[in-house]
Structures are given as structure tokens and as C-alpha cells.
Motif scaffolding. Sequence first.
Motif, PDB file in Angstrom:
ATOM      1  N   GLY A   1       0.782  -1.128  -0.032  1.00  0.00           N
ATOM      2  CA  GLY A   1      -0.114   0.075   0.101  1.00  0.00           C
ATOM      3  C   GLY A   1       0.748   1.183  -0.002  1.00  0.00           C
ATOM      4  O   GLY A   1       0.248   2.329   0.069  1.00  0.00           O
ATOM      5  N   GLY A   2       2.128   1.251   0.163  1.00  0.00           N
ATOM      6  CA  GLY A   2       3.050   2.370  -0.233  1.00  0.00           C
ATOM      7  C   GLY A   2       3.055   2.883   1.270  1.00  0.00           C
ATOM      8  O   GLY A   2       2.322   2.341   2.232  1.00  0.00           O
ATOM      9  N   ALA A   3       3.925   3.911   1.362  1.00  0.00           N
ATOM     10  CA  ALA A   3       4.092   4.770   2.523  1.00  0.00           C
ATOM     11  C   ALA A   3       2.578   5.258   2.846  1.00  0.00           C
ATOM     12  O   ALA A   3       2.455   5.522   3.958  1.00  0.00           O
ATOM     13  CB  ALA A   3       5.264   5.911   2.408  1.00  0.00           C
ATOM     14  N   SER A   4       1.959   5.487   1.802  1.00  0.00           N
ATOM     15  CA  SER A   4       0.599   6.386   1.922  1.00  0.00           C
ATOM     16  C   SER A   4      -0.231   5.433   3.030  1.00  0.00           C
ATOM     17  O   SER A   4      -1.086   5.865   3.866  1.00  0.00           O
ATOM     18  CB  SER A   4      -0.062   6.408   0.690  1.00  0.00           C
ATOM     19  OG  SER A   4       0.685   7.581  -0.030  1.00  0.00           O
TER      20      SER A   4
END
Lengths: 363, 363
Positions: free
Chosen positions: B76-79
Motif C-alpha cells: 500500500g506504499g508509505a501512504s
Amino acid sequence: MEANRVYNFNPGPATLPLDVLKEAQAEFLNFANSGMSILEISHRAPEYDAVHQKAKADVKALMGLGDDYEVLFTQGGASQQFAMIPMNYATKEKPGAYVLSGSFAEKAYKEAEHLGVGTIAASSKEEDYKHVPTQSELKIPDYASYLHVCYNNTIYGTEYHYVPETKGVPLFADMSSDMLSRPIDFSKFDFIYAGVQKNLGPAGVVLVVAKKSLLEKSPEELPTMLKYSTFYKKDSLYNTPPAFCIYMVGKTAAWIRAQGGLEEMAKRNKKKADLLYGVIDASEGFYRGHAEKDSRSFMNVTFRLPSEELEKKFVAEAKEKGLSGVKGHRSVGGMRASIYNAMPYEGVVALTDFMEAFRKANK
Amino acid sequence: MEANRVYNFNPGPATLPLDVLKEAQAEFLNFANSGMSILEISHRAPEYDAVHQKAKADVKALMGLGDDYEVLFTQGGASQQFAMIPMNYATKEKPGAYVLSGSFAEKAYKEAEHLGVGTIAASSKEEDYKHVPTQSELKIPDYASYLHVCYNNTIYGTEYHYVPETKGVPLFADMSSDMLSRPIDFSKFDFIYAGVQKNLGPAGVVLVVAKKSLLEKSPEELPTMLKYSTFYKKDSLYNTPPAFCIYMVGKTAAWIRAQGGLEEMAKRNKKKADLLYGVIDASEGFYRGHAEKDSRSFMNVTFRLPSEELEKKFVAEAKEKGLSGVKGHRSVGGMRASIYNAMPYEGVVALTDFMEAFRKANK
């Protein structure tokens, strides 16, 4: 079989079309003449955008869906969708209704239950998940937010051979293990999702194909990355997407189209499944299928042998013959041969030839 | 420069070590003599497990961390971590305290604020994020669950050159854009995370390195995939991980070790940054750096030209010379040259040679 390659019957990650792999390998250092690898190029670059848009378009074309549907690329596997779906769509007053047809269907239900927004519409758990609940077994509350089904049950080797009639309740389906394997009237579904690592690409992206009306708005209180509306509004580019996985899904979708689309996939998959189930059924009880005949999966063929000792021997000898990944899941035991789109007919011939020889040698 | 390859100054996805790409390409159809691609092999196979464990061990060895830390691979990425961190660790009574030093730091704070569990410890927003807040500017409530910093600010081109002293409040850091670029006393941090698509691999996995004591237990009410404890207890294999991305991170970590570790990376990165900032500083105001000197990033060098017209011309002419991705983020404007671990010194020489020639031709 290509030199050095095996026939890979793993349930996922799983075999991919060799032509697709070779294409990706050839352009691995210089994608689309950009002078960069697909791993290195910006997700805002026009070369990547072409990949992103074509993958979406090819998936929609294969499914025969129109402008009222959108394709998203999300992350966290189907497991994360198990939570995101009830978070986005179910409430205590309007719970999600779940059909329990196997392990992943159960996991999906448990996430909704954990949030206090899930109810059970049907279950074949008592029958060891040997069949998929039939239409007449479904008890769908008319106040349900959706009916959730797991369309193919990888572990048990069962698959839906009908589209549930829901009387207006939106139909949601986890198609992780049979996505794009055969023509289905996808327009009867409101929300379809699939971890791609079985039929469509490497692990790391989830394909969501859903009605735009469901994607436009998500509950305000949810975090940004847990709202489907974030993915919808930003075309799955709110943050950096798993670009390489999407690129591989795109290549696989294009390969399916080039082969003749879902009709051709269905023809090939049925031919493979018929051969394999035929050998099981003609084995005079040596091989015993787990799934009931009317629920048999075209994707995952599960069967037992007369003893666990023979099962161990089967796995070991199969591996020596370049037939890899035939061991079943521990919850069912026995064997499981996953014969997704990319498994060539020759692979199933090799497996069934081995099965016949093994039976003769060990009966 | 290798034939057909460009110097890729993109901020992420970004340039990767050519040797690592070539290695992956060579074994793309037959990984570890398994007869399958790394894209196709089961995440339960011993060949994959070896990759998984070695990637973790190499990352920990590079960071000089011991048994009290664990490495996780999430998605999910850093987000998505921006939300998972407050969900797992902050409460209304014990909020997370955030230092705002750029766009991503702000985004991280906003997710906590949205959940009603975030507070601001310092901000340099009023100064257009030209510097990283200093130790003396930090106001850390002693009841905070953690202090969150974004260690390198990709968009503004600033980086921390000190480790914040928190007086016992756990220190959390988003190191997406400078992870493993130089030696830091990582043991002063309690929780570090990084979207890997800048310094470490292709987009699609987040590296989390955190104290085990923080990972053992997550709030019961959270969904399975949003609990860090799920990843910890199942060694990031609760469900199918993004195996290819982890494999590439492993190869990159091994490459860093083979080059001489973080000391060597720091030496190379400083040499590249010194050359580039030197040309900016000696340009008699033609090139104007965005970041204040004491906050300058070793990873992302941001600068403006005398006019937007010249900036457009610069981007176009740079591209013709095989210098790709130098356009800055729209929120800062101008140029940004990202010079991560994998950017060779020769790439920065080519860029600075071009900058000198461009200045002479256009001053």
C-alpha cells in the motif's frame, strides 16, 4: 516443456504464459525505448500511462463490460479487500451477506463479522466444502448491502457454475483463482476483485472491476488508502502503484486477447480439466476427487490417494518428472493440480500420463 | 552510459543498479534452478524462503540492528502506513506527534488528524519547507505515542542531518527516499518504514524495520491486514507477499553490501551531491537551490533557473542528452535531480557538464 522449465501446478503464485515472460525479459533493461527498466520508470511517465490504460482497457474488453464499470489496481492481496469491502459498503443495519464455500470465503466473512457488519447467507462448511451452495440454499436478507461469494475455491477445488440471483442485492465476488478463465456474464456482478497471482500475473496487485456507482463515494471517516473512491478518483495513481505487477497483468490480458479471448481460455481449460477428471474417475477409486462433480473447479483439481504414504511418494516422483507443486493444501490433504490459463495442455498430458503409470505401479 | 540506457534522475520509481537488473534478467525464466520464474514460484517454497530471509538479514546487517528489531514487508506504499501507524499506535489521549517538513510529512499527519489522534510537534511549512525543523524547534508532548518524522523530503530536497532527541517518546521515521543511503544510528529509532521504489527496488512493497516490542501486539479491533502484529507473527507471509519486489529489494541490499555497505554509499552519495551543489553554488545565481544549505538532501537536489521558459528548455535539452527525469515537482517548480545509491558518479558528471554548458549558452 522448454529446457530447464518445469510444469508448475502451484496454486499461486502460479505458472505464467512463457511468451509473456520472454517478452518482459527481453525489454527488462530498456522498456518502450525509454532507456530505463519498467521497474525504474516514473508512474507519471507517458510510457507507463500507456501500459496502465491498455491493461485496464484489455481487462474490460475481455469481460465485455461497458462504461458503467471501472478497473482499479489496489494492494494488500484479496485479504485486504476482505476488510475494505465491509468498511466501504456494509453497516450494522445493512450488513454484507456471505456465502461460505471455502477457506477464503470464510476469511472474507470473518473480517466483516469482526467489524460487526457481516451475516451468513449460506454455508457448505458442514459438508467439508465439497460443493458450492446452490441457488436454493441461499438466504439473502433483502436489507443486505451485498452478497459476497468466492467464485472459485482454490483449496477445495470447487467453482460456481451459476451466477447467483440476488433479487436486487448487489453481487460481490472474489474471483482471485478463476478471473478471466472463461466467459461469464460479468454484468450481473457489481463488484469483482482478484489477487492476480494465479491467472494474471505476479503477486502484488489486486484487480478490482466494479460499477462506478459503487466507487464514486466512500465513507468519509475511512483513511485515504482504504477508500475505494481514492483509487477511483485518481485512476489508481493516488500514490505510486505496483507498476511492474500492473505491467505484467497488462501483458497477460493482451496475451489472452491474442489467443482468442475468454472463449478460447474456457475451451482450453475445459479440455485440460476433462482430461484430468477423466483419469481420476477412471481410476477405480485409486484417485478420489474431493469436490462433488457438479461443483468441480476448472482451475484447481483436488484429489486423494489411497494412503498418505502413497501421497508423499506421488509428490516426490512427480517432482522428479518435472511436475511441480502438486501437493494439496493441508486442510484438505492429498493432491491439488492447478491448471490455470497458462498451463499448457501438454502439462496436463504429462501429469495424467504420470498418474496412470503411478497407479499401475502402486495399486 | 550503457547503450540504450539513460541517466535516470526520476524521484521514484528510480534508477536501480544495472548489475542487479542484469542478474534478475538472466534468471527471469528459471529462478534458483527451480524451473520457474521468481514470478511463478510459491511463496511457501524453500527457494523463495531463502530470498525472504536473506533480504531481511541483509537489511538488518546494513542497519547494524540486533535481535530486538524485526523486518516486515507490507503493501500500500508509505501512504497506507500513514494510516496504519496511528491506527496501531496512537489514541486520542496519546496522540502521535508529527514534524511537518514537506508534503509527505504533511500527508502522514493528515491521516492521524483524520482519525483524531494527531498533533503537530513542529513545522517549517511557513518557510516553504526550505529547511528541516531543528531540534530546538521540536515541541514533543511527553504524552505522545510517538514522534513522526519524514527523514528525507523528496519534493523539497531537504534531509535530516541529526537524529531527533525525544526524551523517551518512541521515534518513528518515514525513510522512503533515503533508506540505506548512509550510516545512521538506527538504534535510536523505534519504527522505520520506506516505500522501496526510490533507493531499494521496484514499487510494490514497503520495508518496515521496527522494535519487536512495538510489533507484537496490535489493537484487537483492527482488521487482520491493518495490524502490524499480523505481519510480525506470520513473518510477512500471512498472505501472498509481493514476492518479486521483495526479491529485488534483497538483490539491492546484497549489492549495497558487496559495494562496501552504507559507509561506501554515503561516500559516493556525498561525492555526487557535492559536485551538483558545487555547480549550483558557483553559478552566480543562475541556478538557485530550493533547500537551505544546512538541510540539503544527499538524495534529491532541487533548484530553479532564472525563468520558467529556461526551465522548460533545460528539461527538453537534458532529455536529448540522455538525462531523464530532471523536472521538479509542481509544488516547488524548477528542477530536481534525484541521485540515489544507484545513480553512478558519471551520471552526475554528465548532468553538471550539461548544466555548465546550458548556463553559458543562456546566461
